[in-house]
Design a protein around this motif. Structure first.
Motif, short mmCIF file in Angstrom:
data_model
loop_
_atom_site.label_atom_id
_atom_site.label_comp_id
_atom_site.label_asym_id
_atom_site.label_seq_id
_atom_site.Cartn_x
_atom_site.Cartn_y
_atom_site.Cartn_z
N LEU A 1 58.98 29.23 -3.74
CA LEU A 1 59.01 29.19 -5.20
C LEU A 1 58.29 30.40 -5.79
O LEU A 1 58.75 30.99 -6.77
CB LEU A 1 58.36 27.90 -5.69
N ALA A 2 57.16 30.76 -5.16
CA ALA A 2 56.41 31.91 -5.66
C ALA A 2 57.26 33.17 -5.56
O ALA A 2 57.32 33.98 -6.50
CB ALA A 2 55.12 32.07 -4.87
N ALA A 3 57.94 33.33 -4.42
CA ALA A 3 58.79 34.50 -4.24
C ALA A 3 59.89 34.52 -5.28
O ALA A 3 60.18 35.57 -5.88
CB ALA A 3 59.38 34.49 -2.83
N ALA A 4 60.48 33.37 -5.51
CA ALA A 4 61.56 33.30 -6.50
C ALA A 4 61.03 33.65 -7.88
O ALA A 4 61.67 34.39 -8.64
CB ALA A 4 62.17 31.90 -6.49
N ALA A 5 59.84 33.12 -8.20
CA ALA A 5 59.26 33.39 -9.52
C ALA A 5 58.97 34.87 -9.66
O ALA A 5 59.22 35.48 -10.71
CB ALA A 5 57.99 32.58 -9.70
N GLN A 6 58.45 35.44 -8.57
CA GLN A 6 58.13 36.86 -8.60
C GLN A 6 59.39 37.69 -8.81
O GLN A 6 59.43 38.60 -9.65
CB GLN A 6 57.50 37.25 -7.27
N ALA A 7 60.43 37.35 -8.05
CA ALA A 7 61.68 38.08 -8.16
C ALA A 7 62.22 37.98 -9.58
O ALA A 7 62.70 38.96 -10.16
CB ALA A 7 62.69 37.53 -7.15
N LYS A 8 62.09 36.79 -10.13
CA LYS A 8 62.60 36.59 -11.48
C LYS A 8 61.81 37.44 -12.47
O LYS A 8 62.38 38.11 -13.34
CB LYS A 8 62.46 35.11 -11.84
N ALA A 9 60.48 37.41 -12.28
CA ALA A 9 59.63 38.19 -13.19
C ALA A 9 59.95 39.67 -13.06
O ALA A 9 60.05 40.39 -14.06
CB ALA A 9 58.16 37.93 -12.86
#
Ligand code: SF4
Ligand code: SF4
Lengths: 220, 198, 416
Positions: free
Chosen positions: B167-175
């Protein structure tokens, strides 16, 4: 996997030999669309027992073990065929499409999976079809040839309503004797007398309400 | 094999005696525990019934579930029931208003967990759920199902770590994607998109 | 209450037969043919019958000794069994219809509930059938995991069955509890791997659901290493026990020819001396890589069925040791497989494996939609009961109980 197993004759060859051995048998090789493409052999009910005996006793086949017996319900199907014709209308050639619909009547099927314990090959899939989907549609019982079909044919009779002629003890096996319908048929309508309890599912609840409408409706 | 009559019986009785005596001091032969007083530790992978995960402190706002209803559709015995939230104008919100699981029907198969694309539903390990109220108490509502992410981390540490990382990776990618988009927009505000080719 | 199938028919059959008269009852024999070749012939009534009435007893649906809700309608002459009709259906829930109404994946957890002792082999048979239907491959590591869990399942099933069988013979729980003690260790492994002790729901089409957690393989190795000690203990306990020998030898004899014709599979078939083990015949999965033997019985009686299972457990331990040693690293799921929206091409397939109880097969017909058009389970437990009457005729009631015990049935699978 299968390459390690001794190969069985092809279905076509078996069919040719069967036609020579059992006079008058109507046989048809049914194709299978799945990846494994394992075909099956359809036989008419009148000659099914003779064909089955041949398959069991023939030295090259020796299909002495009938593993699986089951039924399949094929509903009536509407087949649409579109025919394209070229016709000259008013001096111009035109393409016309004509769609015809016809109903392929449904039938019930009994499917047998045969193996050979002696020669370790198989399976040969044998099918019998009933004429229609009426109650009491008939096929021949293969229990006299393979005893293992006894309970399984009873089950097909019970759940699909196929009558096996020549079965020694054709009774219902899983449902109780007073039960009227055949639950595995595709058009079977399930009863709505659920035990009435609150569930999150509207449909079940609605059905139960309908059934218990006379008896006071809501459980409150 | 020939043997003296009675010998087989004696051998068997000897074995029973060994087990009987052994049950006093050999741990391998001591197999029972006094359940309500003692408890076996729950294994990490154990699953019982599903729960909904929320981030942060507010179970309403932090709920990960977006009400996509995939789990409701895939649940084999159809024991999940979801009604979506609507705002005042009647527009459907990405949030469930009702999320019920009938645990008298649920068979703990974990398919809902596997199909959920948002890591919103996970398996709880609580097993002492017996109740006298068969109708009410076995229908778990959203409030009972919602559990904080810390709770999930405590139950399934390995799995939760993976999920958190994902989830953190996905959030980071999104950001990052958003920042890029933003940067693009601010750097070349006037240029149309097709002209940004090298 | 529902009326029981079989009552009326049985009474009818008795009425048609004069008490004390020999000969075969006409009604039930009509279709059996004249016995040409190796055709099955109903055995003639044993002679030496006493004058007097037969007593019809319904054994079950609760009693027949811990094997679930199953009923045997027996006609007794004194203590001898003269007729026996099994009655099924108490646990029938139409598994097949449910499966035809749900997705391919949705049936996977339901297969756990067929033979609830062996959920992992049930999963395997179903996965194999779907993989045959859709042409999915299985990665190496997943195949090994399947073998490991499958053979562990065989160990726990046979251990419990032997325990139950001896319980039926009157050992009053001691061996059963020893077997349960071992089973517990295997169930702990399953729980650590799959999350559930019995309803594992572990396999997926084209592989397995999760990889083994840390330390699991060492734990499995320990269980496997210790298992032979349990087997030795068990054999010391009862294999040469005089009472067990007297009770089980020569009881419920099944000939190899009848066993094949009646579709008997699994340890029961091999106890009758027929060498047919699907792990060797079909070599599904990766069973051709392991070195193991197929134990065969000689007499086909209850004792041979007991012995074959004990020996099979020893072979399973061998397979497990090899599989645990060779387990390769790698992915555990075929990249082509997908959880949602799985639609195999229209067609049909039959997949079968050697489950602990016999040949477990799944026959699937796809019409190209997400649901199978036809879904059929070939239940070994049900078909192995075909010959129950033959095995029990002429024996006493107490023998019928151990004959039933030696067949190894689980009603979740018999009635589906
Ligand atoms: S739990 Fe997951 S799958 Fe189910 S509705 Fe919420 S987001 Fe969708
Ligand atoms: S665990 Fe299985 S049965 Fe229970 S809610 Fe999830 S999908 Fe449905």
């Amino acid at each position: 996997m299968s390459d390690l197993r001794p190969a069985m004759e092809t279905l076509e060859r078996i069919r040719t030999r069967l036609e020579a051995a059992v006079a008058g048998a109507e046989l048809e090789v049914v194709a299978n669309g799945a990846v494994a493409a394992q075909g099956s052999l359809r036989v008419d009910a009148a000659h099914a027992v003779a064909v089955a005996r041949f398959l069991r006793d023939d030295a090259q086949l020796q299909l002495d073990y009938c593993s699986n017996v089951t039924g399949v319900d094929w509903l009536d199907r509407v087949v649409r065929t579109t025919v394209r014709t070229r016709r000259v209308i008013d001096g111009l050639e035109r393409e016309l499409e004509q769609t015809t619909e016809h109903t392929v009547p449904g039938y019930l099927e009994a499917v047998y999976h045969l193996y050979s314990v002696a020669l370790r090959h198989g399976p040969l899939v044998l099918r019998q079809r009933t004429a229609d989907r009426a109650d009491g549609a008939r096929v021949a019982s293969l229990t006299p040839v393979w005893r293992s079909a006894e309970f399984q044919e009873r089950e097909v009779y019970d759940l699909f309503g196929v009558v096996f002629e020549g079965h020694p003890d054709l009774r219902r096996i899983l449902m109780w004797d007073e039960f009227r319908d055949h639950p595995m048929r595709k058009d079977y309508v399930e009863p709505d007398d659920y035990e009435y309890e609150p569930t999150p599912h509207d449909e079940v609840l609605a059905k139960a309400r309908r059934h218990y409408a006379g008896a006071g409706g809501d459980r409150a | 094999m020939k043997h003296t009559p009675g010998w087989g019986l004696l051998k068997g009785l000897f074995e029973t005696a060994r087990n009987f005596v052994g049950s006093y001091y050999q741990p391998g032969r001591l197999t029972t525990i006094e359940y309500p007083d003692e408890r076996l530790p729950v294994q990490e992978n154990f699953r019982n019934f599903p729960m909904l995960i929320y981030d942060g402190a507010d179970p309403e706002r932090g709920l990960r579930c977006v009400g996509c209803k995939i789990c409701e559709k895939e649940c084999p015995p159809q024991c999940i029931y979801i009604v979506l939230e609507r705002d005042r104008s009647g527009k459907v919100q990405k949030r469930p208003r009702l999320f019920d699981i009938d645990v008298s029907v649920c068979m703990s198969c974990q398919i809902c967990v596997e199909v959920c694309p948002f890591d919103a539903i996970k398996m709880n390990t609580e097993y002492e759920l017996s109740t006298g109220d068969r109708f009410g108490a076995l229908l778990l509502r959203k409030a009972e199902l919602a559990k904080p992410n810390e709770y999930y981390r405590r139950l399934h540490p390995t799995e939760a770590a993976e999920v958190d990382a994902r989830l953190a990776a996905a959030a980071q990618a999104k950001a990052a994607a958003q920042a890029k988009e933003q940067a693009k927009l601010t750097a070349k505000p006037a240029k149309p998109a097709w002209s940004t080719q090298p | 209450m529902r009326a029981q199938a079989g009552d009326l028919e049985m009474r009818g059959a008795f009425a048609a037969e004069p008490h004390g008269g020999g000969g075969r009852s006409a009604g039930s024999d009509a279709g059996w043919g004249a016995g040409a070749g190796h055709e099955w012939v109903r055995p003639a009534e044993p002679v030496g019958r006493l004058e007097g009435e037969w007593l019809e007893v319904a054994m079950g649906p609760h009693h027949p000794s811990t094997h679930g809700v199953f009923r045997m309608n027996v006609a007794l002459e004194g203590e001898r069994i003269r007729k026996l009709k099994p009655v099924f259906g108490y646990l029938h829930r139409n598994h097949e219809k449910i499966a035809e109404g749900t997705t391919y994946l949705g049936s996977m957890p339901y297969t756990d509930r067929l033979d609830y002792f062996c959920s992992l082999t049930n999963n395997w048979a179903y996965a194999l059938a779907v993989e045959t239907l859709a042409g999915l491959g299985v990665p190496e590591r997943a195949e090994y995991l399947r073998v490991i869990t499958g053979e562990l399942t065989r160990l726990l099933n046979h251990a419990c069955l032997v325990g139950f069988l001896l319980h039926d013979m009157g050992t009053m729980g001691t061996p059963l509890m020893y077997a349960f003690r071992e089973r517990e260790k295997i169930l702990d492994l399953f729980e650590a791997l799959t999350g559930a002790r019995m309803m594992c729901n572990y396999l997926r089409f084209g592989g397995c659901r999760v990889d083994v957690p840390a330390g699991w393989l060492a734990g499995a190795q320990r269980v496997v290493d210790e298992f032979p000690r349990f087997l030795d203990e068990f054999e010391n306990l009862l294999t040469t026990n005089e009472i067990v020998l007297a009770r089980s030898q020569g009881v419920g004899v099944l000939s190899g020819a009848l066993a094949v014709n009646a579709g008997i599979t699994g340890p029961m078939l091999r106890a009758s001396g027929v060498n047919y083990d699907l792990r060797k015949v079909d070599r599904y999965g990766i069973y051709d890589r392991f070195n193991f033997r197929v134990p065969l019985g000689e007499h086909g009686d209850v004792y041979d069925r007991y012995m074959v299972r004990i020996l099979e457990m020893r072979e399973s331990v061998k397979i497990l040791a090899q599989a645990l040693k060779d387990l390769p690293p790698g992915p555990i799921l075929d990249p082509k497989s997908k959880l949602r929206g799985f639609r195999p091409r229209a067609g049909e397939a039959y997949g079968r494996i050697e489950a602990p109880k016999g040949e477990l097969g799944f026959y699937l017909i796809s019409d190209g939609s997400v649901r199978p058009y036809r879904y059929r389970v070939r239940p070994p437990s049900l078909i192995n009961l075909t010959v129950l009457e033959e095995l029990c005729l002429g024996h006493t009631v107490a023998d019928a109980v151990i004959v039933l015990g030696s067949v190894d049935i689980v009603l979740g699978e018999v009635d589906r």
